[in-house]
Design a protein around this motif. Structure first.
Motif, PDB file in Angstrom:
ATOM      1  N   GLU A  92       0.696  -1.167  -0.060  1.00 45.71           N
ATOM      2  CA  GLU A  92      -0.087  -0.048  -0.076  1.00 45.71           C
ATOM      3  C   GLU A  92       0.861   1.151   0.015  1.00 45.71           C
ATOM      4  O   GLU A  92       0.557   2.115  -0.755  1.00 45.71           O
ATOM      5  CB  GLU A  92      -0.775   0.102   1.268  1.00 45.71           C
ATOM      6  N   LEU A  93       2.013   1.260   0.683  1.00 45.23           N
ATOM      7  CA  LEU A  93       2.769   2.475   0.976  1.00 45.23           C
ATOM      8  C   LEU A  93       3.637   2.549  -0.199  1.00 45.23           C
ATOM      9  O   LEU A  93       3.812   3.732  -0.811  1.00 45.23           O
ATOM     10  CB  LEU A  93       3.726   2.376   1.894  1.00 45.23           C
ATOM     11  N   SER A  94       3.837   1.608  -0.978  1.00 43.56           N
ATOM     12  CA  SER A  94       4.814   1.498  -2.254  1.00 43.56           C
ATOM     13  C   SER A  94       3.821   2.339  -3.408  1.00 43.56           C
ATOM     14  O   SER A  94       4.350   2.822  -4.439  1.00 43.56           O
ATOM     15  CB  SER A  94       5.308   0.319  -2.802  1.00 43.56           C
ATOM     16  N   LEU A  95       2.391   1.780  -3.290  1.00 43.92           N
ATOM     17  CA  LEU A  95       1.546   2.159  -4.490  1.00 43.92           C
ATOM     18  C   LEU A  95       1.380   3.706  -4.374  1.00 43.92           C
ATOM     19  O   LEU A  95       1.235   4.511  -5.234  1.00 43.92           O
ATOM     20  CB  LEU A  95       0.105   1.607  -4.249  1.00 43.92           C
ATOM     21  N   VAL A  96       1.015   4.327  -2.922  1.00 42.39           N
ATOM     22  CA  VAL A  96       0.832   5.535  -2.688  1.00 42.39           C
ATOM     23  C   VAL A  96       2.189   6.233  -3.401  1.00 42.39           C
ATOM     24  O   VAL A  96       2.027   7.480  -4.120  1.00 42.39           O
ATOM     25  CB  VAL A  96       0.807   5.883  -1.294  1.00 42.39           C
ATOM     26  N   GLN A  97       3.496   5.889  -2.844  1.00 41.82           N
ATOM     27  CA  GLN A  97       4.583   6.746  -3.428  1.00 41.82           C
ATOM     28  C   GLN A  97       4.886   6.449  -4.755  1.00 41.82           C
ATOM     29  O   GLN A  97       4.975   7.527  -5.476  1.00 41.82           O
ATOM     30  CB  GLN A  97       5.815   6.065  -2.524  1.00 41.82           C
ATOM     31  N   GLN A  98       4.380   5.243  -5.613  1.00 42.79           N
ATOM     32  CA  GLN A  98       4.326   5.310  -6.946  1.00 42.79           C
ATOM     33  C   GLN A  98       3.548   6.275  -7.781  1.00 42.79           C
ATOM     34  O   GLN A  98       3.848   6.743  -8.851  1.00 42.79           O
ATOM     35  CB  GLN A  98       4.077   3.714  -7.358  1.00 42.79           C
ATOM     36  N   THR A  99       2.380   6.488  -7.255  1.00 40.82           N
ATOM     37  CA  THR A  99       1.120   7.105  -7.773  1.00 40.82           C
ATOM     38  C   THR A  99       1.630   8.662  -7.607  1.00 40.82           C
ATOM     39  O   THR A  99       1.460   9.260  -8.448  1.00 40.82           O
ATOM     40  CB  THR A  99       0.055   6.927  -6.962  1.00 40.82           C
ATOM     41  N   ILE A 100       2.209   9.014  -6.670  1.00 43.57           N
ATOM     42  CA  ILE A 100       2.701  10.390  -6.335  1.00 43.57           C
ATOM     43  C   ILE A 100       3.886  10.772  -7.162  1.00 43.57           C
ATOM     44  O   ILE A 100       3.758  11.730  -8.006  1.00 43.57           O
ATOM     45  CB  ILE A 100       3.410  10.705  -4.704  1.00 43.57           C
ATOM     46  N   SER A 118      11.982   2.721  -7.555  1.00 45.30           N
ATOM     47  CA  SER A 118      12.787   1.292  -7.650  1.00 45.30           C
ATOM     48  C   SER A 118      13.905   1.594  -6.501  1.00 45.30           C
ATOM     49  O   SER A 118      14.431   0.371  -6.185  1.00 45.30           O
ATOM     50  CB  SER A 118      13.672   1.086  -9.024  1.00 45.30           C
ATOM     51  N   VAL A 119      14.313   2.549  -6.214  1.00 42.93           N
ATOM     52  CA  VAL A 119      15.311   2.731  -5.073  1.00 42.93           C
ATOM     53  C   VAL A 119      14.740   3.701  -3.962  1.00 42.93           C
ATOM     54  O   VAL A 119      15.584   3.519  -2.816  1.00 42.93           O
ATOM     55  CB  VAL A 119      16.469   3.449  -5.581  1.00 42.93           C
ATOM     56  N   TRP A 120      13.635   4.079  -3.862  1.00 44.11           N
ATOM     57  CA  TRP A 120      12.950   4.635  -2.553  1.00 44.11           C
ATOM     58  C   TRP A 120      12.930   3.937  -1.402  1.00 44.11           C
ATOM     59  O   TRP A 120      12.618   2.520  -1.432  1.00 44.11           O
ATOM     60  CB  TRP A 120      11.541   5.131  -3.007  1.00 44.11           C
ATOM     61  N   GLN A 121      13.665   4.372  -0.273  1.00 42.58           N
ATOM     62  CA  GLN A 121      13.693   3.712   1.119  1.00 42.58           C
ATOM     63  C   GLN A 121      12.970   4.566   2.027  1.00 42.58           C
ATOM     64  O   GLN A 121      13.533   5.610   2.479  1.00 42.58           O
ATOM     65  CB  GLN A 121      15.097   3.322   1.413  1.00 42.58           C
ATOM     66  N   PRO A 122      11.726   4.266   2.249  1.00 39.58           N
ATOM     67  CA  PRO A 122      10.921   5.148   3.381  1.00 39.58           C
ATOM     68  C   PRO A 122      11.562   5.190   4.594  1.00 39.58           C
ATOM     69  O   PRO A 122      12.024   4.077   5.155  1.00 39.58           O
ATOM     70  CB  PRO A 122       9.638   4.528   3.262  1.00 39.58           C
ATOM     71  N   HIS A 123      11.552   6.341   5.205  1.00 39.96           N
ATOM     72  CA  HIS A 123      12.249   6.596   6.409  1.00 39.96           C
ATOM     73  C   HIS A 123      11.777   7.973   7.485  1.00 39.96           C
ATOM     74  O   HIS A 123      11.068   8.613   6.433  1.00 39.96           O
ATOM     75  CB  HIS A 123      13.723   6.515   6.414  1.00 39.96           C
ATOM     76  N   VAL A 124      12.242   7.972   8.619  1.00 42.96           N
ATOM     77  CA  VAL A 124      11.992   8.989   9.250  1.00 42.96           C
ATOM     78  C   VAL A 124      13.239   9.468   9.941  1.00 42.96           C
ATOM     79  O   VAL A 124      13.835   8.420  10.700  1.00 42.96           O
ATOM     80  CB  VAL A 124      10.959   8.673  10.765  1.00 42.96           C
ATOM     81  N   THR A 125      13.677  10.617   9.540  1.00 40.26           N
ATOM     82  CA  THR A 125      15.176  11.026   9.711  1.00 40.26           C
ATOM     83  C   THR A 125      15.233  11.345  11.114  1.00 40.26           C
ATOM     84  O   THR A 125      14.522  12.149  11.714  1.00 40.26           O
ATOM     85  CB  THR A 125      15.479  12.247   8.726  1.00 40.26           C
ATOM     86  N   LEU A 126      16.492  11.118  11.616  1.00 41.55           N
ATOM     87  CA  LEU A 126      16.868  11.221  13.081  1.00 41.55           C
ATOM     88  C   LEU A 126      17.965  12.048  13.138  1.00 41.55           C
ATOM     89  O   LEU A 126      18.075  13.113  13.799  1.00 41.55           O
ATOM     90  CB  LEU A 126      17.207  10.103  14.113  1.00 41.55           C
ATOM     91  N   ALA A 127      19.052  12.098  12.057  1.00 45.47           N
ATOM     92  CA  ALA A 127      20.205  12.978  12.276  1.00 45.47           C
ATOM     93  C   ALA A 127      20.671  13.039  10.812  1.00 45.47           C
ATOM     94  O   ALA A 127      20.767  11.890  10.088  1.00 45.47           O
ATOM     95  CB  ALA A 127      21.361  12.072  12.885  1.00 45.47           C
ATOM     96  N   HIS A 128      20.937  14.148  10.405  1.00 43.95           N
ATOM     97  CA  HIS A 128      21.354  14.481   9.187  1.00 43.95           C
ATOM     98  C   HIS A 128      21.881  15.842   9.215  1.00 43.95           C
ATOM     99  O   HIS A 128      21.665  16.878   9.774  1.00 43.95           O
ATOM    100  CB  HIS A 128      20.168  14.469   7.849  1.00 43.95           C
ATOM    101  N   GLY A 129      23.137  16.059   8.253  1.00 40.61           N
ATOM    102  CA  GLY A 129      23.595  17.303   7.855  1.00 40.61           C
ATOM    103  C   GLY A 129      24.952  17.509   8.763  1.00 40.61           C
ATOM    104  O   GLY A 129      25.870  17.780   8.180  1.00 40.61           O
ATOM    105  N   ASP A 130      24.658  17.544  10.030  1.00 40.76           N
ATOM    106  CA  ASP A 130      26.116  17.689  10.878  1.00 40.76           C
ATOM    107  C   ASP A 130      26.522  16.578  11.479  1.00 40.76           C
ATOM    108  O   ASP A 130      27.485  16.669  12.058  1.00 40.76           O
ATOM    109  CB  ASP A 130      25.908  18.993  11.688  1.00 40.76           C
ATOM    110  N   LEU A 131      26.096  15.406  11.053  1.00 41.36           N
ATOM    111  CA  LEU A 131      26.654  14.287  11.437  1.00 41.36           C
ATOM    112  C   LEU A 131      27.631  13.628  10.489  1.00 41.36           C
ATOM    113  O   LEU A 131      27.979  13.611   9.522  1.00 41.36           O
ATOM    114  CB  LEU A 131      25.718  13.225  11.712  1.00 41.36           C
ATOM    115  N   THR A 132      29.184  13.415  11.337  1.00 41.07           N
ATOM    116  CA  THR A 132      30.136  13.082  10.438  1.00 41.07           C
ATOM    117  C   THR A 132      30.335  11.516  10.399  1.00 41.07           C
ATOM    118  O   THR A 132      29.669  10.812  11.453  1.00 41.07           O
ATOM    119  CB  THR A 132      31.411  13.552  10.969  1.00 41.07           C
ATOM    120  N   PRO A 133      30.914  10.821   9.481  1.00 42.79           N
ATOM    121  CA  PRO A 133      31.347   9.276   9.604  1.00 42.79           C
ATOM    122  C   PRO A 133      32.110   8.956  10.758  1.00 42.79           C
ATOM    123  O   PRO A 133      31.611   7.984  11.369  1.00 42.79           O
ATOM    124  CB  PRO A 133      32.277   9.007   8.468  1.00 42.79           C
ATOM    125  N   ALA A 134      32.738  10.066  11.444  1.00 44.06           N
ATOM    126  CA  ALA A 134      33.563   9.403  12.773  1.00 44.06           C
ATOM    127  C   ALA A 134      32.528   9.541  14.004  1.00 44.06           C
ATOM    128  O   ALA A 134      32.760   8.668  14.833  1.00 44.06           O
ATOM    129  CB  ALA A 134      34.626  10.703  13.029  1.00 44.06           C
TER     130      ALA A 134
END
Length: 177
Positions: A92-100, A118-134
């Protein structure tokens, strides 16, 4: 400007994500991910055509509200990694996203390629932008026993301006009309 088509989380689920954002700030100094409230994104682009509201209204009318479930902690690696709560990708979620995607792709200026179905990975972001690999290992370890298991009803589509610092929700469309 950059826009996204999302479902925003509300109530206890939104509060849980916002608590985790605060915890990550307090423990690691990570800034809030964006001015956008907790959400799951379906599509993103620099700009959309003038008929976006009409198009999304039709899409929203075609779907009834549905339950969304999250599971675990995920990472999108890279120079600026993203830590997120993966959303279980149901039919159902995939169909909504495909339709959009099918509805807006022709009118989207500079669409984000991560939203191709084909590559969409639904998620809720917790940390992004100032997070480093270290820092990544420490952040994931911190979240390991705090990973929320969220269950929420997707009852709307919203358009958000991800560059806006105030009320970034520029339009809302109730599912099921």
């Amino acid at each position: 400007m950059t826009y996204a088509i999302v479902t925003t989380l509300t109530g206890e689920c939104a509060e849980e994500v916002e608590r985790l954002w605060r915890d990550l700030h307090d423990r690691f100094g990570l800034a809030r991910t964006s001015p956008v409230p907790p959400h799951c994104s379906y599509h993103g682009a620099v700009e959309y055509g003038d008929d976006l509201d009409e198009s999304l209204s039709r899409v929203a009318e075609a779907f009834d509200p549905f339950v969304v479930q999250t599971a675990g902690i995920g990472v999108f690696p890279g120079d600026s990694p993203v830590v997120h709560v993966p959303v279980v990708r149901t039919d159902e979620l995939s169909l909504v996203q495909q339709t959009i995607f099918d509805t807006v792709v022709g009118a989207a200026e500079s669409p984000n390629t991560y939203y191709r179905p084909s590559v969409w990975q639904p998620h809720v972001t917790l940390a992004h932008g100032d997070l480093t690999p270290a820092e990544l290992g420490s952040v994931v370890a911190f979240l390991n026993d705090r990973a929320p298991s969220l269950s929420f009803v997707a009852d709307e589509l919203a358009v958000v301006d991800t560059d806006e610092s105030g009320d970034c929700v520029v339009a809302r469309f109730a599912l099921g009309g």
